[in-house]
Write a protein that holds these residues in place. Structure first.
Motif, mmCIF file in Angstrom:
data_model
loop_
_atom_site.group_PDB
_atom_site.id
_atom_site.type_symbol
_atom_site.label_atom_id
_atom_site.label_comp_id
_atom_site.label_asym_id
_atom_site.label_seq_id
_atom_site.Cartn_x
_atom_site.Cartn_y
_atom_site.Cartn_z
ATOM 1 N N THR B 30 -2.693 -4.648 -12.842
ATOM 2 C CA THR B 30 -2.174 -3.839 -11.745
ATOM 3 C C THR B 30 -3.066 -2.642 -11.427
ATOM 4 N N ALA B 31 -3.855 -2.212 -12.391
ATOM 5 C CA ALA B 31 -4.705 -1.038 -12.183
ATOM 6 C C ALA B 31 -6.141 -1.466 -11.917
ATOM 7 N N GLN B 50 -3.260 1.790 -8.416
ATOM 8 C CA GLN B 50 -2.231 1.370 -9.352
ATOM 9 C C GLN B 50 -1.095 0.733 -8.557
ATOM 10 N N GLY B 51 -1.013 -0.577 -8.626
ATOM 11 C CA GLY B 51 0.042 -1.298 -7.946
ATOM 12 C C GLY B 51 0.092 -0.939 -6.468
ATOM 13 N N GLU B 72 -2.293 -6.406 -5.358
ATOM 14 C CA GLU B 72 -2.828 -6.222 -6.705
ATOM 15 C C GLU B 72 -3.988 -7.171 -6.929
ATOM 16 N N SER B 73 -4.750 -7.387 -5.845
ATOM 17 C CA SER B 73 -5.871 -8.304 -5.992
ATOM 18 C C SER B 73 -7.180 -7.622 -5.638
ATOM 19 N N VAL B 74 -7.909 -8.236 -4.745
ATOM 20 C CA VAL B 74 -9.281 -7.837 -4.455
ATOM 21 C C VAL B 74 -9.369 -6.415 -3.914
ATOM 22 N N SER B 75 -10.447 -5.732 -4.302
ATOM 23 C CA SER B 75 -10.735 -4.415 -3.753
ATOM 24 C C SER B 75 -12.132 -4.412 -3.143
#
Lengths: 112, 117
Positions: B30-31, B50-51, B72-75
């Protein structure tokens, strides 16, 4: 303010010598975690150890050992009988609620 | 894959161009963190997700830097109008953490090496 201080920027030792890497942290929290990471020349960060604030028992893993002392806010890392493969940058880190704080790292060179 | 995946692994760009760096965290984590590491320097915190909470952007060095995360996936870390001082390795890390406290190991990707010429 710097929360994790690694005062030793660079250390060189001759192979088979013991070496201690210092880490001093700062927090008012009573619950926290401390980590050590290794960054070899290839660049990736490798997890070495995690210790919670309630466990001051020292730990030994092979040639590695860690000395956690809350009284001095220190979490020092000792490599016994160093080897050339230990040459890397070592980072100490403090995990508070929702945030990691890294020290600036200590570059260790083990000379054959 | 099982680890944190970053792309591209290497990027050379001309000064003034925009770049996008991608991070795929470990499934279920999640982080997500972005750090920058200049040659011979320590880790510099950039941003933390975070989430579904609002991200902690306190480490972004200027408004040329931005980051997004889908759920909560790709950044994606975007650097606009790149400068030579942006040359560094950009490291992404992820961990499984509760909102109140983590204490969980963070796992790093291999980094995206950015060179601005």
């Amino acid at each position: 303010a710097q929360k994790v201080t690694q005062a030793q920027t660079e250390i060189s030792v001759v192979e088979k010598e013991d070496v201690t890497l210092d880490c001093v942290y700062e927090t008012r929290d009573t619950t926290y975690y401390l980590f050590w990471y290794k960054q070899p020349p290839s660049g990736e960060l490798v997890f070495l150890i995690r210790r919670n604030s309630f466990d001051e028992q020292n730990e030994i893993s092979g040639r590695y050992s860690w000395n956690f002392q809350k009284s001095t806010s220190s979490f020092n890392f000792t490599i016994t009988a160093s080897q050339v493969v230990d040459s890397a940058v070592y980072f100490c880190a403090l995990d508070l609620i929702n945030q990691f704080y890294f020290g600036t790292g200590t570059s260790l060179t083990v000379i054959p | 894959g099982a680890g944190v995946s970053q792309s591209p692994s290497n990027k050379v760009t001309e000064k003034g161009k925009d770049v996008e760096l991608r991070c795929d965290p470990i499934s279920g984590h999640t982080a997500l963190y972005w750090y920058r590491q200049r040659l011979g320097q320590g880790l510099e915190f950039l941003i933390y997700f975070q989430g579904n909470s609002a991200p902690d952007k306190s480490g972004l060095p200027s408004d040329r830097f931005s980051a997004e995360r889908t759920g909560e996936s790709v950044s994606t870390l975007t650097i606009q109008r790149t400068q030579q001082e942006d040359s560094a390795v950009y490291l992404c890390a992820s961990s499984f953490t509760a909102v109140t406290f983590s204490g969980n190991t963070i796992y790093f990707g291999e980094g995206s090496w950015l060179t601005v010429v």
